[in-house]
Design a protein around this motif. Structure first.
Motif, PDB file in Angstrom:
ATOM      1  N   UNK A   4       0.824  -1.201   0.000  1.00  0.00           N
ATOM      2  CA  UNK A   4       0.000   0.000   0.000  1.00  0.00           C
ATOM      3  C   UNK A   4       0.861   1.254   0.000  1.00  0.00           C
ATOM      4  N   UNK A   5       0.247   2.352  -0.401  1.00  0.00           N
ATOM      5  CA  UNK A   5       0.881   3.666  -0.401  1.00  0.00           C
ATOM      6  C   UNK A   5       0.124   4.557   0.569  1.00  0.00           C
ATOM      7  N   UNK A   6       0.840   5.335   1.376  1.00  0.00           N
ATOM      8  CA  UNK A   6       0.172   6.287   2.262  1.00  0.00           C
ATOM      9  C   UNK A   6      -0.084   7.574   1.490  1.00  0.00           C
ATOM     10  N   UNK A   7      -1.285   8.083   1.600  1.00  0.00           N
ATOM     11  CA  UNK A   7      -1.660   9.273   0.835  1.00  0.00           C
ATOM     12  C   UNK A   7      -0.891  10.522   1.253  1.00  0.00           C
ATOM     13  N   UNK A   8      -0.148  10.464   2.354  1.00  0.00           N
ATOM     14  CA  UNK A   8       0.668  11.613   2.747  1.00  0.00           C
ATOM     15  C   UNK A   8       1.718  11.921   1.675  1.00  0.00           C
ATOM     16  N   UNK A   9       2.049  10.923   0.855  1.00  0.00           N
ATOM     17  CA  UNK A   9       3.003  11.131  -0.238  1.00  0.00           C
ATOM     18  C   UNK A   9       2.525  12.205  -1.207  1.00  0.00           C
ATOM     19  N   UNK A  10       1.226  12.372  -1.277  1.00  0.00           N
ATOM     20  CA  UNK A  10       0.621  13.370  -2.167  1.00  0.00           C
ATOM     21  C   UNK A  10      -0.323  14.264  -1.358  1.00  0.00           C
ATOM     22  N   UNK A  11       0.130  14.713  -0.197  1.00  0.00           N
ATOM     23  CA  UNK A  11      -0.736  15.416   0.755  1.00  0.00           C
ATOM     24  C   UNK A  11      -1.360  16.695   0.220  1.00  0.00           C
ATOM     25  N   UNK A  12      -0.771  17.310  -0.775  1.00  0.00           N
ATOM     26  CA  UNK A  12      -1.304  18.563  -1.315  1.00  0.00           C
ATOM     27  C   UNK A  12      -2.385  18.336  -2.370  1.00  0.00           C
ATOM     28  N   UNK A  13      -2.612  17.106  -2.762  1.00  0.00           N
ATOM     29  CA  UNK A  13      -3.581  16.800  -3.817  1.00  0.00           C
ATOM     30  C   UNK A  13      -4.865  16.239  -3.213  1.00  0.00           C
ATOM     31  N   UNK A  33      -4.076   9.249   4.846  1.00  0.00           N
ATOM     32  CA  UNK A  33      -3.518  10.240   5.762  1.00  0.00           C
ATOM     33  C   UNK A  33      -4.650  10.995   6.446  1.00  0.00           C
ATOM     34  N   UNK A  34      -4.467  11.301   7.724  1.00  0.00           N
ATOM     35  CA  UNK A  34      -5.497  11.932   8.532  1.00  0.00           C
ATOM     36  C   UNK A  34      -6.155  13.152   7.924  1.00  0.00           C
ATOM     37  N   UNK A  35      -5.379  14.070   7.359  1.00  0.00           N
ATOM     38  CA  UNK A  35      -5.980  15.272   6.768  1.00  0.00           C
ATOM     39  C   UNK A  35      -6.844  14.929   5.563  1.00  0.00           C
ATOM     40  N   UNK A  36      -6.447  13.930   4.793  1.00  0.00           N
ATOM     41  CA  UNK A  36      -7.284  13.517   3.663  1.00  0.00           C
ATOM     42  C   UNK A  36      -8.638  13.006   4.147  1.00  0.00           C
ATOM     43  N   UNK A  37      -8.634  12.226   5.204  1.00  0.00           N
ATOM     44  CA  UNK A  37      -9.893  11.666   5.698  1.00  0.00           C
ATOM     45  C   UNK A  37     -10.768  12.759   6.310  1.00  0.00           C
ATOM     46  N   UNK A  38     -10.157  13.786   6.887  1.00  0.00           N
ATOM     47  CA  UNK A  38     -10.916  14.909   7.438  1.00  0.00           C
ATOM     48  C   UNK A  38     -11.491  15.786   6.327  1.00  0.00           C
ATOM     49  N   UNK A  61      -8.364  -0.355   1.822  1.00  0.00           N
ATOM     50  CA  UNK A  61      -7.928   0.667   2.774  1.00  0.00           C
ATOM     51  C   UNK A  61      -7.482  -0.066   4.045  1.00  0.00           C
ATOM     52  N   UNK A  62      -6.207  -0.439   4.127  1.00  0.00           N
ATOM     53  CA  UNK A  62      -5.766  -1.195   5.291  1.00  0.00           C
ATOM     54  C   UNK A  62      -5.614  -0.349   6.557  1.00  0.00           C
ATOM     55  N   UNK A  63      -5.425   0.962   6.385  1.00  0.00           N
ATOM     56  CA  UNK A  63      -5.139   1.818   7.536  1.00  0.00           C
ATOM     57  C   UNK A  63      -5.611   3.244   7.282  1.00  0.00           C
ATOM     58  N   UNK A  64      -6.151   3.867   8.332  1.00  0.00           N
ATOM     59  CA  UNK A  64      -6.337   5.312   8.356  1.00  0.00           C
ATOM     60  C   UNK A  64      -5.222   5.798   9.271  1.00  0.00           C
ATOM     61  N   UNK A  65      -4.329   6.631   8.762  1.00  0.00           N
ATOM     62  CA  UNK A  65      -3.143   6.995   9.536  1.00  0.00           C
ATOM     63  C   UNK A  65      -3.155   8.472   9.917  1.00  0.00           C
ATOM     64  N   UNK A  66      -3.666   8.769  11.100  1.00  0.00           N
ATOM     65  CA  UNK A  66      -3.638  10.159  11.546  1.00  0.00           C
ATOM     66  C   UNK A  66      -2.211  10.582  11.859  1.00  0.00           C
TER      67      UNK A  66
END
Length: 79
Positions: A4-13, A33-38, A61-66
């Motif tokens: 899996x890839x963590x969406x924090x890698x593309x946090x601005x998108x 990534x937490x901000x994406x889910x918020x 979606x294996x993880x929601x990572x705040x």
């Protein structure tokens, strides 16, 4: 185990774009990534639609990572 890839890698998108890119890159899942889910419901989309969106790309979606920090940070609304 799924790679899996963590969406924090593309946090601005936007999350939708990150999900699409993650699938195109060949990953099997996306750790959100937490901000994406918020931000997702703030855009008028219910969280319940997120599973359908990722499944449409063949992703789990294996993880929601705040983001957790032991130090206060104004950037994340803490004093």
């Amino acid at each position: 185990m799924k790679i899996s890839l963590c969406s924090i890698s593309f946090r601005e998108q936007p999350l939708e774009e990150v999900i699409s890119k993650t699938a195109k890159l060949g990953y099997e899942g996306i750790e959100i990534f937490g901000e994406h889910i918020q931000d997702y419901p703030a855009g008028g989309k219910p969280l319940s639609s997120l599973r359908k969106l990722t499944a449409g790309y063949g992703l789990s979606i294996p993880v929601i990572s705040p983001l957790c920090s032991p130090y206060p940070c104004q950037e994340y609304g803490q004093e």
